[in-house]
Design a protein around this motif. Structure first.
Motif, PDB file in Angstrom:
ATOM      1  N   VAL A  95      29.630 -47.829  21.149  1.00 14.14           N
ATOM      2  CA  VAL A  95      28.790 -48.051  21.225  1.00 14.14           C
ATOM      3  C   VAL A  95      28.287 -48.880  21.520  1.00 14.14           C
ATOM      4  O   VAL A  95      28.434 -49.432  21.337  1.00 14.14           O
ATOM      5  N   TRP A  96      26.847 -48.784  21.271  1.00 16.66           N
ATOM      6  CA  TRP A  96      26.291 -50.013  22.088  1.00 16.66           C
ATOM      7  C   TRP A  96      25.259 -50.322  20.830  1.00 16.66           C
ATOM      8  O   TRP A  96      24.686 -50.056  20.359  1.00 16.66           O
ATOM      9  N   GLN A 120      25.539 -55.197  23.401  1.00 14.12           N
ATOM     10  CA  GLN A 120      27.049 -55.614  23.593  1.00 14.12           C
ATOM     11  C   GLN A 120      27.935 -53.676  23.035  1.00 14.12           C
ATOM     12  O   GLN A 120      26.893 -53.003  22.521  1.00 14.12           O
ATOM     13  N   TYR A 121      28.588 -53.692  24.518  1.00 17.48           N
ATOM     14  CA  TYR A 121      29.688 -52.016  23.933  1.00 17.48           C
ATOM     15  C   TYR A 121      30.415 -52.099  23.138  1.00 17.48           C
ATOM     16  O   TYR A 121      31.444 -53.363  23.464  1.00 17.48           O
ATOM     17  N   TYR A 122      30.778 -51.458  22.165  1.00 20.12           N
ATOM     18  CA  TYR A 122      32.093 -51.547  20.892  1.00 20.12           C
ATOM     19  C   TYR A 122      32.711 -50.477  21.285  1.00 20.12           C
ATOM     20  O   TYR A 122      32.207 -48.896  21.237  1.00 20.12           O
ATOM     21  N   PHE A 161      35.884 -48.711  11.375  1.00 15.77           N
ATOM     22  CA  PHE A 161      36.384 -50.966  12.575  1.00 15.77           C
ATOM     23  C   PHE A 161      35.761 -50.328  13.360  1.00 15.77           C
ATOM     24  O   PHE A 161      35.979 -49.872  14.800  1.00 15.77           O
ATOM     25  N   ARG A 162      34.860 -51.924  14.053  1.00 22.28           N
ATOM     26  CA  ARG A 162      34.282 -52.030  14.905  1.00 22.28           C
ATOM     27  C   ARG A 162      35.491 -52.468  15.918  1.00 22.28           C
ATOM     28  O   ARG A 162      35.331 -54.140  14.898  1.00 22.28           O
ATOM     29  N   PHE A 218      38.096 -55.206  25.828  1.00 16.34           N
ATOM     30  CA  PHE A 218      38.309 -55.964  26.939  1.00 16.34           C
ATOM     31  C   PHE A 218      38.546 -55.068  27.779  1.00 16.34           C
ATOM     32  O   PHE A 218      38.450 -55.030  28.853  1.00 16.34           O
ATOM     33  N   THR A 219      39.003 -53.356  27.852  1.00 17.23           N
ATOM     34  CA  THR A 219      39.256 -52.617  28.635  1.00 17.23           C
ATOM     35  C   THR A 219      37.606 -52.523  29.310  1.00 17.23           C
ATOM     36  O   THR A 219      37.234 -52.270  30.350  1.00 17.23           O
ATOM     37  N   LEU A 220      36.880 -52.416  28.456  1.00 17.47           N
ATOM     38  CA  LEU A 220      35.962 -52.046  28.275  1.00 17.47           C
ATOM     39  C   LEU A 220      35.092 -53.435  29.285  1.00 17.47           C
ATOM     40  O   LEU A 220      33.814 -52.852  30.174  1.00 17.47           O
ATOM     41  N   LEU A 221      34.700 -54.238  29.001  1.00 20.13           N
ATOM     42  CA  LEU A 221      34.331 -55.457  29.358  1.00 20.13           C
ATOM     43  C   LEU A 221      35.246 -55.431  31.082  1.00 20.13           C
ATOM     44  O   LEU A 221      34.002 -55.720  32.141  1.00 20.13           O
TER      45      LEU A 221
END
Length: 146
Positions: A13-14, A18-20, A38-39, A43-46
């Motif tokens: 989700v943007w 940021q992406y979450y 919950f959001r 760290f993997t996406l980063l």
């Protein structure tokens, strides 16, 4: 005591800038269900986007180039003279003009036909054949040896 089932789904989700990673959990207890979500920042996406940024922007190449051109002392001076060539447009134009003149001298010496329609000179097939025969005659012993 009833049976418990849990279903979890994840989605990207943007939000804002940021992406979450959004996780949804559905819990069923004996026929009763509760839906919650919950959001959290991933760290993997980063790491994923950081890796792509490094690859696409060629940051390692830029860092190595900067290091080589600035941090190796006298060797950097030598590398800089090779890698960063000064270009003078005036010099380049002069070089092109000289090459054109050198090529046109050879053409003028070979030209033997007046082209009345175009208003210039040309090289006839017989002149080309004569020049090729002369070159091959002079190179005959070299060509025979190989």
């Amino acid at each position: 005591i009833g049976l418990a089932r849990i279903a979890i789904s994840k989605s990207l989700v943007w939000i804002g800038d940021q992406y979450y990673v959004q996780e949804r959990a559905l819990i069923r207890l004996s026929g009763l269900s509760s839906l919650g979500s919950f959001r959290y920042e991933s760290f993997t996406l980063l790491l994923y986007f950081g890796t792509h940024l490094v690859i696409l922007l060629q940051v390692p190449k830029m860092i190595c180039r900067w290091f080589i051109l600035n941090c190796l002392g006298k060797l950097s001076t030598i590398y800089r003279h090779i890698a960063v060539e000064p270009v003078s447009l005036l010099d380049q134009i002069c070089h092109v003009a000289c090459r054109l003149m050198a090529n046109s001298v050879a053409f003028v010496q070979l030209a033997d036909v007046d082209l009345k329609e175009e208003g210039g000179k040309g090289i006839s097939r017989s002149r080309m054949a004569e020049r090729i025969r002369e070159v091959m005659r002079l190179r005959r012993n070299v060509l025979d040896d190989t």
